[in-house]
Every structure is written in C-alpha cells, then in structure tokens.
Motif scaffolding. Structure first.
Motif, PDB file in Angstrom:
ATOM      1  N   ALA A 375       0.832  -1.203   0.000  1.00 15.78           N
ATOM      2  CA  ALA A 375       0.000   0.000   0.000  1.00 15.78           C
ATOM      3  C   ALA A 375       0.871   1.260   0.000  1.00 15.78           C
ATOM      4  CB  ALA A 375      -0.933  -0.007   1.200  1.00 15.78           C
ATOM      5  N   LYS A 376       1.924   1.275   0.812  1.00 16.43           N
ATOM      6  CA  LYS A 376       2.831   2.427   0.878  1.00 16.43           C
ATOM      7  C   LYS A 376       3.541   2.638  -0.460  1.00 16.43           C
ATOM      8  CE  LYS A 376       3.761   2.036   5.848  1.00 16.43           C
ATOM      9  NZ  LYS A 376       4.782   1.663   6.859  1.00 16.43           N
ATOM     10  N   ASN A 377       3.975   1.535  -1.081  1.00 16.20           N
ATOM     11  CA  ASN A 377       4.698   1.639  -2.350  1.00 16.20           C
ATOM     12  C   ASN A 377       3.796   2.159  -3.469  1.00 16.20           C
ATOM     13  OD1 ASN A 377       7.062   0.703  -1.190  1.00 16.20           O
ATOM     14  ND2 ASN A 377       6.675  -1.441  -1.727  1.00 16.20           N
ATOM     15  N   TRP A 378       2.557   1.663  -3.504  1.00 15.70           N
ATOM     16  CA  TRP A 378       1.634   2.128  -4.546  1.00 15.70           C
ATOM     17  C   TRP A 378       1.267   3.592  -4.329  1.00 15.70           C
ATOM     18  CZ3 TRP A 378       1.705  -0.085  -8.859  1.00 15.70           C
ATOM     19  CH2 TRP A 378       1.775  -1.479  -8.987  1.00 15.70           C
ATOM     20  N   GLN A 379       1.089   3.990  -3.091  1.00 15.20           N
ATOM     21  CA  GLN A 379       0.764   5.394  -2.822  1.00 15.20           C
ATOM     22  C   GLN A 379       1.935   6.293  -3.202  1.00 15.20           C
ATOM     23  OE1 GLN A 379      -2.368   6.539  -1.859  1.00 15.20           O
ATOM     24  NE2 GLN A 379      -1.329   8.388  -2.629  1.00 15.20           N
ATOM     25  N   ALA A 380       3.150   5.812  -2.949  1.00 14.47           N
ATOM     26  CA  ALA A 380       4.337   6.583  -3.337  1.00 14.47           C
ATOM     27  C   ALA A 380       4.403   6.723  -4.860  1.00 14.47           C
ATOM     28  CB  ALA A 380       5.598   5.904  -2.805  1.00 14.47           C
ATOM     29  N   ALA A 381       4.043   5.639  -5.579  1.00  9.03           N
ATOM     30  CA  ALA A 381       4.031   5.689  -7.047  1.00  9.03           C
ATOM     31  C   ALA A 381       3.002   6.699  -7.543  1.00  9.03           C
ATOM     32  CB  ALA A 381       3.729   4.301  -7.613  1.00  9.03           C
ATOM     33  N   ALA A 382       1.827   6.709  -6.914  1.00  5.13           N
ATOM     34  CA  ALA A 382       0.785   7.668  -7.293  1.00  5.13           C
ATOM     35  C   ALA A 382       1.236   9.099  -7.026  1.00  5.13           C
ATOM     36  CB  ALA A 382      -0.508   7.362  -6.545  1.00  5.13           C
ATOM     37  N   ASP A 383       1.861   9.326  -5.883  1.00  3.06           N
ATOM     38  CA  ASP A 383       2.342  10.662  -5.530  1.00  3.06           C
ATOM     39  C   ASP A 383       3.398  11.140  -6.518  1.00  3.06           C
ATOM     40  OD1 ASP A 383       0.658  10.577  -3.351  1.00  3.06           O
ATOM     41  OD2 ASP A 383       2.238  10.046  -1.914  1.00  3.06           O
ATOM     42  N   GLU A 384       4.287  10.228  -6.900  1.00  2.00           N
ATOM     43  CA  GLU A 384       5.345  10.585  -7.852  1.00  2.00           C
ATOM     44  C   GLU A 384       4.751  10.917  -9.220  1.00  2.00           C
ATOM     45  OE1 GLU A 384       9.151  11.580  -8.812  1.00  2.00           O
ATOM     46  OE2 GLU A 384       8.407  10.955  -6.842  1.00  2.00           O
TER      47      GLU A 384
END
Length: 448
Positions: A375-384
């Motif tokens: 979940a953290k990794n996907w949210q980081a990808a979305a933010d980027e």
C-alpha cells in the motif's frame, strides 16, 4: 379574474400533461435499457458473437495455445465457425505475430459479456468500464463480475487487457480502467452485504475478500504493461500509448479509404506532419490540381499501385502513431497532430491520470488485503506520478492540462476534453480544478 383563473387552470393542465409525457418518456427509456442488455450480450454459445464486419472471410474462434478444440467445435456446429488454437502461448501483449495467423478471428472468453453494438461486436477494454457501471446500477451484478473475470482471462492467456477480444487486437491495450472495474464490482457487493441481515453474510464477505485478493494480482500485472520500456514517455516519468504491431492495422486492410484520406491530407497540408514518402510526383500534381485530389496508397510491395511512377506511401512512423491512437480510444482525432499520427510521441493527460488512479486503487486494494508495505509503495508511485503530471502536463497560465510533445519538448496547445480526467482521477488540486472549470468554456460550441 375569471379569465385569469381559466388561464391558470389551463397552465396547470399543460404542466400536468408535460410532466406525464416526461414520466412516460423516462419509463420508455428505462425499459429500452432493461431490454438492451440481453440484445447486446454475447457468449461463446451465441452464434451472433462471431460476426465481424471489420474483416472479411470465414468466421474463426481462437482458443489459447494447447487448449482442446474438439468439444467446443461440436458445440458450435450450428454457427458455421472454425475453432483453432493459437500457435503459441502469449505471455505479454506484443508476443504474437498477428500477421502470421492464417486468418483473423474472435478470441475465446469464458463468461458472457456486453458489446457496444453496431460494428463493434466484441468486448472492448475501456467501453466495458462504463457498461459494467450500467450493469451494476441495473442489478446485473453477475454479468458485470463475469466481464471483469474475462479481463483476468485475457491477462492470463492473451498477455493483457486487450483493445478487444479479436486476434488483430493482440498488439495493443486500451485506457487502463481495470482497477476501476474491480472496485465497482467489489464495492457494490460489499454494499449489498452490509444491507443483508442473513447470518451467512460474513462468509460471503470473506469470499468477496478472496476475490479481491485474486483481482489484485491481475491488476498489478495489468499496471506492469504501462511501465514496460515501450510505454515509457522518455525521461518524463510518465507513460505513452504504444502498439507493438507494425504497418496498417489488420482491421483496415480491406478499406483503403481511411489511409488514402490521411495521405491526401498530408500532401495538401505538409505543415501538418510528414506522413508520406516517395511522393514528389504526387506533390507536383497537388500544386496543379484542385483540393479534390484522389490518393492511392502504396501499402504492400505486391500492390499494383506500387508500380506506378510516383506511388505514395505512408511512413512507418505514421502507422505507429495510428496504432497508438487506437490504443488511446480516441480514434480518430487531430489531438496528436493530423489524424493523431504522432500519438506515440506524446505523454497524454488521460493515460497518466488513469494510471494515477490505478496506482491509488492498488494502494487501496493492498490496504484492504493487509499488505501495508504494498500500500505504501503504490501510494508513493501515485504521488510521484502526480508530481510528473504537474510538471509536464499542467499549465498554470492557461489553467488547464495539456498533452506533452516528447519530440518538441513542450506542451501541446490542443484543447481537449481529457483536461477533465485529472479531476475524476483525483490528482487535481482545488485550484487546478477551478482552472479546468473555467477552461471548459473553450469546448462549448453550437451543437455541443
């Protein structure tokens, strides 16, 4: 006074009649929608599924490589269709040499599905999201879920979510709505369970969670298509549309008119894009003729037109752009230059907004499944991705989003309705949303 009362009563009668007519029209429309689902539903047991006006020849149904064909062939005895297995296993979109197939045909799907209608008699990638939303709203949840399952089958057996389930679509996908489809189906089922007072609802909720876990795996794989090198938009961190095939699309092989129109436009408007080659003689003819020029396009070295003194050929780069345009779902348009023949040279607003939403959805799914690191990794990808969208696609001066031309190194100035995608996807700030709202006036024209 009496006259005024008469007019008032007449007005009330007219309003009542208008309201009754409106209710009747609404009921008629609703009944039409209810009936249309069955008329537009197809399956591998329905002979209507195989008809395809886009190509000529015998009707063929292809199953995955290694699958048995005998029983399916017998069940379709009355449909005048040949069942064949694909020559090899497909692990990714672009793995298959479509041109090497003896004939084009329908790709097998295990569950019934709804088609757009008309000449589009197959299950499409992004059309299906809107169809699924309609099915859920109208109470056809199993049919909607079956369509999502069909996309899982495509990923597993045909390399990804296809433009549609025909062999000539094996080289490209369509705008990525899979996570949105999954959430629509899952959340509608969860809402039903919350309302249900049955004692087995907890067991059903657990089954739904198992389905979500399975869906998550396919959604991750679908996202991977858009991060393959071919789909990367240079060094922007964004994605682009890209078709793995070459040359004219197979579904247009029997119709030269479209590509001839493109060649003619290019010759008449050389500033619009260098789509033609070997055309000096034709260009000279243009200078001495009216704009009613007829162009014969040399697309095959064996074609008679190729032996003419000055044949006109569309470039390989144009065909790449034409194919990528078809993956975008906006075909045809002039959004990516004339006839969108340079689609593969742009980072589009729509695609990257959808990928932001897909990454946000994947973060939500992972959280639902207890996969906190995912979940953290996907949210980081979305933010980027949002940062890159803001950097390359947002234009603060114009208060809108624009596609980014990778070759020119700057934004396009073409105003298009896809400026609204970031609002729907949730990656626009309040200020950006207000800017787009003001920019929408540019799209308001007489007639719509």
């Amino acid at each position: 006074m009496r006259s005024a009362m008469c007019w008032l009563l007449a007005l009330v009668c007219l309003l009542g009649r208008a309201q009754a007519q409106t209710q009747t029209q609404a009921q008629s429309t609703t009944q039409y929608i209810h009936a249309a689902w069955s008329s537009l539903t197809r399956s591998m047991e329905d002979c209507r599924s195989f008809a395809d006006v886009k190509v000529h020849g015998a009707q063929v149904l292809y199953v995955p490589a290694g699958a048995a064909t005998g029983e399916l062939q017998r069940s379709l005895a009355g449909c005048d269709v040949m069942v064949r297995a694909l020559p090899k296993a497909i692990h990714a979109i672009g793995d298959s040499d479509v041109s090497a197939l003896p004939s084009q045909g329908l790709l097998f799907l295990p569950h019934p599905y709804v088609v757009p209608g008309g000449r589009f008699n197959e299950m499409y990638g992004w059309d299906s999201y809107f169809i699924i939303r309609g099915l859920i709203e109208d109470g056809h949840r199993e049919l909607a879920r079956g369509m999502v399952e069909n996309f899982f089958y495509e990923i597993e057996n045909y390399g990804g979510v296809l433009n549609a389930n025909r062999t000539y679509y094996l080289t490209r996908s369509q705008p990525p709505f899979l996570t949105s489809m999954i959430r629509a189906v899952y959340e509608s089922a969860s809402q039903d369970k919350d309302k249900d007072k049955d004692k087995d609802k907890d067991k059903d909720k657990n089954k739904d969670k198992q389905w979500l876990a399975r869906a998550y795996r396919f959604a991750v794989e679908d996202h991977g298509l858009w991060t393959r090198p071919e789909h990367l938009a240079g060094a922007t961190g964004l994605a682009r549309y890209y078709d793995y095939g070459h040359g004219p699309v197979p579904e247009m092989r029997d119709d030269d008119r479209y590509y001839a129109t493109v060649a003619q436009y290019s010759l008449l408007h050389p500033e619009a894009g260098k789509y033609t080659e070997d055309a000096k003689g034709m260009a000279d003819a243009v200078a001495n003729s009216s704009h009613a020029l007829r162009v014969a396009v040399c697309r095959n070295e064996a074609a008679a037109v190729c032996a003419a003194p000055s044949p006109v050929a569309l470039t390989d780069d144009y065909y790449k752009g034409d194919r990528a345009m078809r993956e975008s779902g906006f075909d045809p348009s002039f959004r990516f230059d004339a006839y969108s023949g340079r689609t593969q040279h742009f980072a589009p607003v729509c695609l990257n907004a959808l990928l932001f939403k897909a990454e946000s959805d994947l973060a939500w799914m992972a959280a639902q499944l207890g996969k906190s690191d995912d979940a953290k990794n996907w949210q980081a990808a979305a933010d980027e991705r949002k940062k890159d969208i803001d950097k390359y696609l947002w234009n603060a001066a114009k208060g809108s989003y624009f596609d980014y031309d990778l070759e020119a190194g700057k934004q396009s100035d073409y105003v298009y309705a896809t400026m609204m995608y970031p609002l729907w996807a949730g990656c626009a700030s309040r200020e950006q949303a207000q800017g787009v709202r003001s920019a929408l006036a540019q799209l308001v024209k007489p007639g719509g």
